[in-house]
Design a protein around this motif. Structure first.
Motif, PDB file in Angstrom:
ATOM      1  N   THR A 212       0.853  -1.196   0.000  1.00  0.00           N
ATOM      2  CA  THR A 212       0.000   0.000   0.000  1.00  0.00           C
ATOM      3  C   THR A 212       0.886   1.242   0.000  1.00  0.00           C
ATOM      4  OG1 THR A 212      -1.834  -1.090   1.139  1.00  0.00           O
ATOM      5  CG2 THR A 212      -1.710   1.285   1.369  1.00  0.00           C
ATOM      6  N   LEU A 213       0.544   2.205  -0.855  1.00  0.00           N
ATOM      7  CA  LEU A 213       1.300   3.451  -0.965  1.00  0.00           C
ATOM      8  C   LEU A 213       0.338   4.638  -0.963  1.00  0.00           C
ATOM      9  CD1 LEU A 213       3.777   2.627  -3.903  1.00  0.00           C
ATOM     10  CD2 LEU A 213       4.427   3.059  -1.519  1.00  0.00           C
ATOM     11  N   HIS A 214       0.679   5.647  -0.186  1.00  0.00           N
ATOM     12  CA  HIS A 214      -0.110   6.879  -0.189  1.00  0.00           C
ATOM     13  C   HIS A 214       0.863   8.053  -0.186  1.00  0.00           C
ATOM     14  CE1 HIS A 214      -3.445   9.471   1.911  1.00  0.00           C
ATOM     15  NE2 HIS A 214      -3.230   9.815   0.659  1.00  0.00           N
ATOM     16  N   CYS A 215       0.773   8.906  -1.216  1.00  0.00           N
ATOM     17  CA  CYS A 215       1.605  10.110  -1.279  1.00  0.00           C
ATOM     18  C   CYS A 215       0.839  11.195  -0.519  1.00  0.00           C
ATOM     19  CB  CYS A 215       1.811  10.510  -2.742  1.00  0.00           C
ATOM     20  SG  CYS A 215       2.782  12.003  -2.903  1.00  0.00           S
ATOM     21  N   ILE A 216       1.322  11.536   0.686  1.00  0.00           N
ATOM     22  CA  ILE A 216       0.531  12.468   1.503  1.00  0.00           C
ATOM     23  C   ILE A 216       0.925  13.932   1.281  1.00  0.00           C
ATOM     24  CG2 ILE A 216      -0.383  10.975   3.334  1.00  0.00           C
ATOM     25  CD1 ILE A 216       2.127  11.384   4.924  1.00  0.00           C
ATOM     26  N   LYS A 217       2.125  14.153   0.737  1.00  0.00           N
ATOM     27  CA  LYS A 217       2.497  15.534   0.387  1.00  0.00           C
ATOM     28  C   LYS A 217       3.206  15.491  -0.953  1.00  0.00           C
ATOM     29  CE  LYS A 217       3.020  17.329   5.035  1.00  0.00           C
ATOM     30  NZ  LYS A 217       3.934  17.191   6.155  1.00  0.00           N
ATOM     31  N   ARG A 218       2.797  16.402  -1.856  1.00  0.00           N
ATOM     32  CA  ARG A 218       3.432  16.374  -3.172  1.00  0.00           C
ATOM     33  C   ARG A 218       3.650  17.786  -3.683  1.00  0.00           C
ATOM     34  NH1 ARG A 218       2.939  15.617  -8.780  1.00  0.00           N
ATOM     35  NH2 ARG A 218       0.720  16.029  -8.987  1.00  0.00           N
ATOM     36  N   ASP A 219       4.916  18.125  -3.885  1.00  0.00           N
ATOM     37  CA  ASP A 219       5.265  19.397  -4.516  1.00  0.00           C
ATOM     38  C   ASP A 219       6.375  19.048  -5.506  1.00  0.00           C
ATOM     39  OD1 ASP A 219       5.736  21.968  -5.211  1.00  0.00           O
ATOM     40  OD2 ASP A 219       6.814  22.524  -3.385  1.00  0.00           O
ATOM     41  N   SER A 220       5.984  18.309  -6.542  1.00  0.00           N
ATOM     42  CA  SER A 220       6.996  17.726  -7.434  1.00  0.00           C
ATOM     43  C   SER A 220       6.478  17.643  -8.854  1.00  0.00           C
ATOM     44  CB  SER A 220       7.372  16.321  -6.942  1.00  0.00           C
ATOM     45  OG  SER A 220       6.221  15.516  -6.879  1.00  0.00           O
TER      46      SER A 220
END
Ligand SMILES: [Fe+2]
Length: 367
Positions: A212-220
């Motif tokens: 399971t993967l969750h990207c919780i912050k993304r500035d990319s």
């Protein structure tokens, strides 16, 4: 299928089923599989009868069938009694070698267009009554599921994962939160580099069942994820490249993971099949492949077969590509799908972890 009649013979019991098929159960087998309270613990379902240390007198005194309890009763000469449910006898009506759970091939996909009934549910739906069934059935059918509108926190992600079962521990810890700015990353997953299609844990004997993967912050920019159906590739190779398929079913490929004080290594064929030749696991990680050398002729054949698989997995037309945005949680079957990632620039923080295969199967059996 109902029982039409039973007949006691010297060697065992014959059961004639309503479809006119006949099953012959040996007396020893029947006694060993008794489900009476004395023989099978009513709560734990663990076998209590010891069929081996004492020699049991398996002479039969009486056999009868009880429609109301849907069971067959056997009274032995030593006055003990065995009970076997119609259900157990029906399940065991045809002898067969026990087989591992096979991957579900009702919706294999060679491109994202072939994914039917897109496997997506909301967090609220998953966390409500019955939501887990939809989630698990999606994963079983196509190999993955996305949970959308999830609170963008590690806590919510962990709660989601624990709907399935406890989270597996591994060399990377249990439930983890990480970003792509670690000073000393111990795996490419924790960097901004591209990663080609692979399954996790080719260097452990029991590869993680689900990830399971969750990207919780993304500035990319970049960092798209790709999923590839390894089962679809297996079936394609079985039909179009049978010799290569055989090689990938039979040659154990070593995988390894090395860092200071750690040297993990395990060996598994790329396609693991059961006795019926059904696929039960796909394992592929070219990054983690350890050195091995076969006889030159066989090594050539292995390389040819491995290249076919590698190129199919890297064929972008077979890949479902998407961005792991905050709120969207990916869970996939690491025994079936390969996953990959494009390189990225900027910052992102992720969280997630693994589940064991048997816990996924257990939940599927019990929902
Ligand atoms: Fe991975």
């Amino acid at each position: 299928m109902l029982i039409k009649s039973i007949e006691s013979l010297d060697k065992g019991l014959n059961v004639l089923w309503s479809n006119n098929s006949l099953s012959s159960y040996p007396w020893f087998w029947l006694r060993d599989h008794s489900e009476s309270q004395e023989d099978l613990h009513p709560d734990t379902k663990q076998r209590q009868i010891d069929s081996f240390s004492v020699s049991l007198n398996n002479s039969v005194n009486k056999v009868w069938l009880d429609e109301s309890s849907e069971s067959i009763f056997i009274k032995w000469e030593d006055q003990s009694e065995s009970t076997l449910s119609f259900e157990l006898l029906k399940t065991m009506s045809v002898p067969s070698l026990p087989q591992s759970y096979t991957l579900n091939s009702t919706n294999t996909w060679n491109s994202s267009n072939e994914i039917k009934d897109f496997p997506e549910i909301t967090y609220q739906e998953l966390m409500s009554d019955g939501g887990i069934k939809t989630w698990l059935k999606h994963i079983q059918r196509v190999g993955f599921a996305l949970v959308i509108k999830t609170p963008e926190t590690p806590e919510a992600t962990k709660d989601l994962m624990e709907k399935m079962a406890y989270i597996r521990n591994s060399i990377f810890g249990g439930f983890s939160v990480w970003d792509n700015k670690l000073e000393n990353p111990d795996d490419t997953a924790f960097t901004s580099l591209a990663i080609e299609p692979h399954t996790d844990g080719t260097y452990v004997h029991d590869a993680p069942g689900l990830q399971t993967l969750h990207c919780i912050k993304r500035d990319s920019i970049g960092g798209e994820n790709q999923l590839i159906d390894g089962l679809a590739i297996a079936e394609k190779m079985r039909h179009e490249h049978p010799d290569s398929f055989e090689i990938l079913c039979n040659i154990n490929i070593p995988g390894r993971y090395i860092k200071p004080d750690t040297y993990l290594e395990a060996h598994r064929p790329l396609f693991r099949v059961n006795d019926n030749d059904d696929i039960i696991q796909v394992s592929f990680n070219n990054h983690d492949r350890a050195p091995f050398r076969l006889e030159n002729n066989l090594m050539d054949k292995f390389y040819d077969a491995y290249k076919i698989f590698h190129n199919l997995a890297n064929d972008t037309s077979r890949q479902f590509e998407f961005m792991l945005d905050p709120g969207k949680v990916l869970t996939f079957d690491n025994w079936r799908l390969l996953h990959a990632r494009s390189s990225l620039t900027g910052y992102r923080q992720l969280c997630g972890g693994y589940h064991n295969r048997e816990d996924f199967e257990s939940k599927l059996r019990s929902i």
